[in-house]
Design a protein around this motif. Structure first.
Motif, PDB file in Angstrom:
ATOM      1  N   LEU A   1       0.838  -1.200   0.000  1.00 18.56           N
ATOM      2  CA  LEU A   1       0.000   0.000   0.000  1.00 18.56           C
ATOM      3  C   LEU A   1       0.874   1.251   0.000  1.00 18.56           C
ATOM      4  O   LEU A   1       0.604   2.209  -0.741  1.00 18.56           O
ATOM      5  CB  LEU A   1      -0.923  -0.007   1.221  1.00 18.56           C
ATOM      6  N   VAL A   2       1.923   1.247   0.804  1.00 17.95           N
ATOM      7  CA  VAL A   2       2.838   2.399   0.835  1.00 17.95           C
ATOM      8  C   VAL A   2       3.457   2.626  -0.540  1.00 17.95           C
ATOM      9  O   VAL A   2       3.548   3.769  -1.016  1.00 17.95           O
ATOM     10  CB  VAL A   2       3.934   2.189   1.903  1.00 17.95           C
ATOM     11  N   ALA A   3       3.854   1.560  -1.211  1.00 25.18           N
ATOM     12  CA  ALA A   3       4.451   1.698  -2.542  1.00 25.18           C
ATOM     13  C   ALA A   3       3.454   2.310  -3.518  1.00 25.18           C
ATOM     14  O   ALA A   3       3.824   3.162  -4.348  1.00 25.18           O
ATOM     15  CB  ALA A   3       4.923   0.331  -3.043  1.00 25.18           C
ATOM     16  N   ARG A   4       2.206   1.923  -3.414  1.00 26.56           N
ATOM     17  CA  ARG A   4       1.183   2.470  -4.321  1.00 26.56           C
ATOM     18  C   ARG A   4       0.886   3.923  -3.988  1.00 26.56           C
ATOM     19  O   ARG A   4       0.648   4.745  -4.886  1.00 26.56           O
ATOM     20  CB  ARG A   4      -0.062   1.600  -4.271  1.00 26.56           C
ATOM     21  N   VAL A   5       0.898   4.271  -2.716  1.00 29.28           N
ATOM     22  CA  VAL A   5       0.697   5.670  -2.327  1.00 29.28           C
ATOM     23  C   VAL A   5       1.846   6.524  -2.860  1.00 29.28           C
ATOM     24  O   VAL A   5       1.632   7.633  -3.382  1.00 29.28           O
ATOM     25  CB  VAL A   5       0.577   5.801  -0.793  1.00 29.28           C
ATOM     26  N   ARG A   6       3.058   6.028  -2.758  1.00 29.74           N
ATOM     27  CA  ARG A   6       4.205   6.773  -3.280  1.00 29.74           C
ATOM     28  C   ARG A   6       4.062   6.996  -4.784  1.00 29.74           C
ATOM     29  O   ARG A   6       4.375   8.079  -5.305  1.00 29.74           O
ATOM     30  CB  ARG A   6       5.506   6.031  -2.972  1.00 29.74           C
ATOM     31  N   ALA A   7       3.594   5.978  -5.498  1.00 32.81           N
ATOM     32  CA  ALA A   7       3.437   6.099  -6.947  1.00 32.81           C
ATOM     33  C   ALA A   7       2.378   7.135  -7.299  1.00 32.81           C
ATOM     34  O   ALA A   7       2.547   7.927  -8.230  1.00 32.81           O
ATOM     35  CB  ALA A   7       3.082   4.739  -7.549  1.00 32.81           C
ATOM     36  N   VAL A   8       1.273   7.130  -6.566  1.00 31.51           N
ATOM     37  CA  VAL A   8       0.173   8.066  -6.855  1.00 31.51           C
ATOM     38  C   VAL A   8       0.566   9.495  -6.498  1.00 31.51           C
ATOM     39  O   VAL A   8       0.277  10.445  -7.234  1.00 31.51           O
ATOM     40  CB  VAL A   8      -1.105   7.639  -6.099  1.00 31.51           C
ATOM     41  N   THR A   9       1.244   9.672  -5.364  1.00 30.78           N
ATOM     42  CA  THR A   9       1.544  11.017  -4.872  1.00 30.78           C
ATOM     43  C   THR A   9       2.846  11.579  -5.435  1.00 30.78           C
ATOM     44  O   THR A   9       3.076  12.791  -5.374  1.00 30.78           O
ATOM     45  CB  THR A   9       1.646  11.016  -3.339  1.00 30.78           C
ATOM     46  N   GLY A  10       3.707  10.707  -5.952  1.00 35.09           N
ATOM     47  CA  GLY A  10       5.004  11.167  -6.435  1.00 35.09           C
ATOM     48  C   GLY A  10       5.981  11.486  -5.316  1.00 35.09           C
ATOM     49  O   GLY A  10       6.997  12.160  -5.553  1.00 35.09           O
ATOM     50  N   PHE A  11       5.714  10.992  -4.123  1.00 34.98           N
ATOM     51  CA  PHE A  11       6.577  11.282  -2.977  1.00 34.98           C
ATOM     52  C   PHE A  11       7.930  10.592  -3.145  1.00 34.98           C
ATOM     53  O   PHE A  11       8.014   9.383  -3.337  1.00 34.98           O
ATOM     54  CB  PHE A  11       5.896  10.813  -1.695  1.00 34.98           C
ATOM     55  N   ARG A  12       9.017  11.384  -3.060  1.00 29.94           N
ATOM     56  CA  ARG A  12      10.367  10.843  -3.273  1.00 29.94           C
ATOM     57  C   ARG A  12      11.114  10.612  -1.965  1.00 29.94           C
ATOM     58  O   ARG A  12      12.230  10.098  -1.967  1.00 29.94           O
ATOM     59  CB  ARG A  12      11.172  11.801  -4.151  1.00 29.94           C
ATOM     60  N   GLY A  13      10.511  11.015  -0.858  1.00 27.00           N
ATOM     61  CA  GLY A  13      11.184  10.896   0.428  1.00 27.00           C
ATOM     62  C   GLY A  13      11.126   9.480   0.984  1.00 27.00           C
ATOM     63  O   GLY A  13      10.762   8.522   0.289  1.00 27.00           O
ATOM     64  N   ALA A  14      11.465   9.362   2.252  1.00 27.38           N
ATOM     65  CA  ALA A  14      11.518   8.057   2.915  1.00 27.38           C
ATOM     66  C   ALA A  14      10.267   7.841   3.768  1.00 27.38           C
ATOM     67  O   ALA A  14       9.775   8.771   4.420  1.00 27.38           O
ATOM     68  CB  ALA A  14      12.764   7.965   3.791  1.00 27.38           C
ATOM     69  N   VAL A  15       9.752   6.620   3.726  1.00 33.73           N
ATOM     70  CA  VAL A  15       8.679   6.204   4.623  1.00 33.73           C
ATOM     71  C   VAL A  15       9.294   5.187   5.570  1.00 33.73           C
ATOM     72  O   VAL A  15       9.648   4.075   5.165  1.00 33.73           O
ATOM     73  CB  VAL A  15       7.496   5.586   3.857  1.00 33.73           C
ATOM     74  N   VAL A  16       9.458   5.581   6.824  1.00 28.84           N
ATOM     75  CA  VAL A  16      10.209   4.778   7.793  1.00 28.84           C
ATOM     76  C   VAL A  16       9.253   4.125   8.782  1.00 28.84           C
ATOM     77  O   VAL A  16       8.527   4.825   9.511  1.00 28.84           O
ATOM     78  CB  VAL A  16      11.231   5.657   8.541  1.00 28.84           C
ATOM     79  N   PRO A  17       9.234   2.790   8.845  1.00 31.80           N
ATOM     80  CA  PRO A  17       8.288   2.098   9.740  1.00 31.80           C
ATOM     81  C   PRO A  17       8.838   1.931  11.153  1.00 31.80           C
ATOM     82  O   PRO A  17       9.073   0.817  11.625  1.00 31.80           O
ATOM     83  CB  PRO A  17       8.120   0.742   9.048  1.00 31.80           C
ATOM     84  N   ASP A  18       9.045   3.059  11.844  1.00 33.52           N
ATOM     85  CA  ASP A  18       9.618   2.998  13.188  1.00 33.52           C
ATOM     86  C   ASP A  18       8.676   3.527  14.268  1.00 33.52           C
ATOM     87  O   ASP A  18       9.082   3.665  15.428  1.00 33.52           O
ATOM     88  CB  ASP A  18      10.948   3.755  13.235  1.00 33.52           C
TER      89      ASP A  18
END
Length: 301
Positions: free
Chosen positions: A238-255
């Protein structure tokens, strides 16, 4: 014109159900706690049933709060509404008429797949799986289902999976809001991504509520019906698909810390064979379309 009394009409799910009913040609009498004298929703519904209604729909509830507050919102309220419907129609609570009189409104309550807990393991849950909730929320929803059906055995409880879409407050909506607030190359912190969830668009759930409310063609539907897609989507995907839709180039850190039940229920999805056979309902909205709409909502001024 068909008439529905809609409880929780101002909420995330209720507002979408209201819109779907209007599109389908219903006259809708919305009832919301904030607009009721002393918050007395059952009395407001009883007053609304002084005029004939085809359906009473309960989309109200709470997802967070203390255990007693969840019990009041998710068990006491729907049970009281079921009792009001039975009383208004002159039906003995707990009885199943051989043929449902036309004066008895269809009662549809929105439940939750959290009622299953981890009972199904990695496989899709069916309506025959016994509830085994792990959270206060799940326990309150399971109690609401049991009490509604004990009062009105012909009621329909739509046991919805993880509901997503514009206006939501879950993982997808929160992630979209975080990305909207972050710099293009920033860092977004989320909880663990090793769980998988059956992601249901709120408008698909609204369509299921309308289908269950219909006096025509839904006579065979009663009891619990699962509402979902039947597919468990890993949160990492889901995170990968959100990144693709939004164009977000930053990091999504699961911490970030995980919700207590996420670690206990790694996979949740529901078998929807029964609702398809009973009501002809199937989910229609692709996940990427839901992500796109949720992203636009999160970035709106």
């Amino acid at each position: 014109m068909r008439r529905a009394v809609l409880v929780g009409a101002a909420g995330f799910v209720g507002a979408r159900v209201h819109a779907a009913l209007v599109r389908d040609g219903w006259d809708v009498d919305p009832v919301d706690r904030a607009a009721c004298a002393d918050g007395d929703v059952p009395s407001a519904v009883a007053a609304a049933l002084a005029s004939p209604a085809d359906a009473v729909l309960c989309c109200a509830g709470a997802t967070t709060g203390a255990p007693d507050a969840l019990e009041r919102a998710n068990a006491d309220l729907p049970a009281a509404l079921a009792a009001v419907v039975a009383s208004a129609a002159g039906v003995e609570p707990g009885s199943v008429p051989r043929s449902v009189p036309r004066s008895v409104p269809r009662f549809v309550h929105v439940g939750s797949a959290a009622e299953y807990g981890a009972a199904c393991g990695e496989r899709p849950c069916t309506e025959d799986d016994p509830p085994a909730p792990l959270s206060d929320y799940g326990r309150s929803k399971a109690a609401g289902t049991a009490r509604v059906l004990a009062t009105l055995p012909d009621a329909v409880v739509l046991r919805a999976t993880t509901v997503i879409g514009p206006g939501g407050r879950g993982f997808l909506a929160t992630l979209c809001r975080q990305i909207a607030a972050a710099p293009p190359d920033g860092v977004v912190h989320v909880g663990p991504l090793d769980a998988a969830r059956d992601l249901l668009d709120v408008d698909d759930l609204a369509a299921a509520v309308v289908a269950a409310a219909h006096p025509d063609g839904s006579g065979a539907a009663r009891g619990v019906l699962n509402v979902g897609t039947g597919v468990a989507v890993p949160l990492s995907a889901l995170v990968a698909r959100v990144r693709a839709v939004t164009g977000f180039r930053g990091a999504v850190v699961p911490d970030a810390p995980a919700p207590a039940t996420s670690a206990q229920v790694r996979t949740q999805c529901s078998d929807t064979t029964r609702i398809t056979h009973a009501l002809g309902w199937t989910p229609r909205i692709p996940l990427d379309a839901t992500i796109r709409r949720t992203w636009l909502w999160s970035t709106a001024p």
